[in-house]
Design a protein around this motif. Structure first.
Motif, PDB file in Angstrom:
ATOM      1  N   THR A 269       0.832  -1.205   0.000  1.00 38.67           N
ATOM      2  CA  THR A 269       0.000   0.000   0.000  1.00 38.67           C
ATOM      3  C   THR A 269       0.868   1.258   0.000  1.00 38.67           C
ATOM      4  O   THR A 269       0.542   2.242  -0.669  1.00 38.67           O
ATOM      5  CB  THR A 269      -0.962   0.023   1.200  1.00 38.67           C
ATOM      6  OG1 THR A 269      -0.225  -0.191   2.409  1.00 38.67           O
ATOM      7  CG2 THR A 269      -2.013  -1.056   1.078  1.00 38.67           C
ATOM      8  N   SER A 328      -8.463  -2.592   1.010  1.00 40.13           N
ATOM      9  CA  SER A 328      -7.371  -1.685   0.645  1.00 40.13           C
ATOM     10  C   SER A 328      -6.917  -1.921  -0.790  1.00 40.13           C
ATOM     11  O   SER A 328      -6.774  -0.981  -1.586  1.00 40.13           O
ATOM     12  CB  SER A 328      -6.188  -1.878   1.602  1.00 40.13           C
ATOM     13  OG  SER A 328      -5.044  -1.192   1.149  1.00 40.13           O
ATOM     14  N   TRP A 361      -4.734   3.536   1.135  1.00 40.87           N
ATOM     15  CA  TRP A 361      -3.570   3.507   2.029  1.00 40.87           C
ATOM     16  C   TRP A 361      -4.009   3.425   3.482  1.00 40.87           C
ATOM     17  O   TRP A 361      -3.424   2.687   4.282  1.00 40.87           O
ATOM     18  CB  TRP A 361      -2.739   4.762   1.793  1.00 40.87           C
ATOM     19  CG  TRP A 361      -1.544   4.893   2.672  1.00 40.87           C
ATOM     20  CD1 TRP A 361      -0.293   4.369   2.461  1.00 40.87           C
ATOM     21  CD2 TRP A 361      -1.463   5.606   3.918  1.00 40.87           C
ATOM     22  NE1 TRP A 361       0.554   4.714   3.491  1.00 40.87           N
ATOM     23  CE2 TRP A 361      -0.140   5.476   4.390  1.00 40.87           C
ATOM     24  CE3 TRP A 361      -2.375   6.341   4.661  1.00 40.87           C
ATOM     25  CZ2 TRP A 361       0.290   6.050   5.591  1.00 40.87           C
ATOM     26  CZ3 TRP A 361      -1.965   6.916   5.860  1.00 40.87           C
ATOM     27  CH2 TRP A 361      -0.651   6.771   6.306  1.00 40.87           C
ATOM     28  N   SER A 423      -1.432  -3.406  -6.555  1.00 41.76           N
ATOM     29  CA  SER A 423      -2.039  -3.464  -5.219  1.00 41.76           C
ATOM     30  C   SER A 423      -2.859  -4.733  -5.009  1.00 41.76           C
ATOM     31  O   SER A 423      -3.074  -5.158  -3.873  1.00 41.76           O
ATOM     32  CB  SER A 423      -2.919  -2.236  -4.987  1.00 41.76           C
ATOM     33  OG  SER A 423      -4.029  -2.240  -5.864  1.00 41.76           O
TER      34      SER A 423
END
Length: 437
Positions: A269, A328, A361, A423
């Motif tokens: 992240t 996330s 994040w 990610s």
């Protein structure tokens, strides 16, 4: 049995030999522990308000200052790389100092060093000394590392159902300074010009003052030290277990698999967030946006990084660390897609992209931090937290360094899309961890 009950039942038999009476009184009194937990959160909140303001300067104008001094976009990511690299070394030092001497010594040292680094950046801009700039940015990174490590202080005396919330309280308090900082770019630039220094060094004047104040708040008011008390409680628990093997205590366990997953969540992240964030001001500059517009968008971004923390902390404690870690990855992917396909002239779409970037994040850092605290104990917790934060900082340094090169040889859209896709790597590892628990 909870750790407060264990510590209380251990009584004099489990007291720390040779330790001062005040420390033993905390070991034996759950009420005093709860009061210290609340006091610690208040002191951390105060320090984080100032720490957030110090953090914002490098994020907002660091890339622009390097571009101005060197005259090329290809090194625009270098300042972010340098202060995140500096934060890696500082994270290790702050973690080791905290493990040995307590949070107060470690955190105060880190913030004061960050303030000294900010002063060095100002001097390098005045003298046009690029080598001094690079060295000062490394030292300035200590403030960034300390700002992140301060989130751990609130967890030292928190139980398992309070940890993510404690992290979130520390982080949300950063919002006040972190959002104000970018929006003071123009004001601080005018102030800098009025005293005869380059406008882009103005935010670092604010950073120097903010970091030094944050360090002094911790140095003078973080007493008793929560980590010292937590470590004493853990020793008391071990003694209680030795005399009564039937007692279960959560503070003396270590789970290396969960440590690895926590580290991966925070590293990925951070990498994605720093890479996209670093090049956004440069991308905006290419499309005619001024400093005030850059400051506004970065302000929204930093607000999204910290402001939702209270809600995120509750969600992490209620619905689970792994669920929020997956959220996330999905949010960062959405951010990358928005940033990649948003027209450079569109303030609205760029703002949405940067808000999603900060939110993703936020989800990753709080869930990862809670996983890390769950998986460690006071005998190794601060040291392990420092080690993981080194990896987080190095990933940020890599993201900052590579972002400029990627954009120089391809485009901002390619960088953003690649970051969003990257990610998603954390999701299968989180799922694997939950299935093999």
């Amino acid at each position: 049995m909870g750790r407060l009950d264990v510590a209380n039942k251990s009584g004099d038999a489990a007291a720390l030999e040779g330790q001062p009476a005040w420390l033993q009184s905390y070991v034996e009194s759950p009420e005093k522990q709860r009061a210290l937990y609340k006091r610690t959160l208040i002191i951390v909140v105060l320090s984080q308000i100032f720490g957030g303001a110090g953090l914002a300067a490098g994020i907002t104008v660091g890339a622009l200052l390097a571009k101005d001094m060197l005259g090329t976009d290809s090194v625009a990511g270098l300042p972010t790389a340098l202060f995140t690299l500096g934060s890696a070394g500082a994270a290790l030092i702050v973690g080791r100092l905290s493990q040995r001497f307590g949070r107060r010594a470690g955190l105060a040292t880190g913030f004061l060093a960050g303030g000294i680094g900010a002063i060095g950046v100002i001097l390098s801009a005045v003298t046009s000394n690029i080598y001094m700039l690079f060295a000062s940015l490394l030292i300035y990174g200590a403030g960034s590392a300390t700002n992140l490590q301060a989130r751990y202080a609130g967890t030292d005396l928190a139980n398992a159902k309070q940890r993510a919330t404690a992290v979130s309280i520390a982080m949300v308090s950063t919002t006040f300074g972190a959002v104000a900082g970018p929006n003071l770019v123009e004001t601080m630039g005018e102030f800098a010009r009025s005293i005869g220094v380059p406008a882009l060094s103005g935010p670092f004047i604010l950073a120097a003052a903010a970091y030094i104040i944050a360090g002094l708040v911790l140095l003078f008011f973080l007493r008793p030290d929560p980590f010292v008390v937590a470590r004493a409680i853990a020793v008391a628990e071990r003694k209680a277990i030795e005399s009564n093997p039937g007692i279960q205590a959560e503070t003396i366990t270590t789970d290396r698999r969960r440590i690895a997953v926590a580290a991966l969540v925070m590293v990925l992240t951070q990498l994605v967030m720093v890479a996209i964030m670093t090049m956004t001001p440069v991308h905006m500059g290419h499309h005619g946006h001024g400093l005030s517009a850059v400051g506004m968008i970065i302000g929204f971004h930093i607000g999204a990084m910290y402001l939702p923390s209270l809600l995120t902390g509750v969600l992490v404690d209620k619905i689970g660390r792994n669920t929020m870690a997956v959220a996330s990855g999905v949010t960062l992917l959405a951010s990358g897609v928005f940033a990649a396909f948003a027209p450079g002239e569109s303030m609205l779409l760029l703002t949405i992209a940067l808000i999603l970037l900060g939110l993703g994040w936020n989800f990753g850092l709080i869930s990862g931090t809670a996983l890390l605290v769950d998986a460690t104990n006071p005998a190794n917790r601060a040291r392990m937290q420092g080690t993981v934060d080194v990896m987080v900082a190095l990933s940020g340094a890599s993201g900052g360094m590579l972002s400029g090169l990627v954009v120089a040889h391809s485009s901002y859209a390619i960088l953003s899309l690649a970051g969003g896709i990257l990610s998603l790597v954390l999701i299968p590892f989180v799922i694997w961890s939950s299935r093999t628990k």
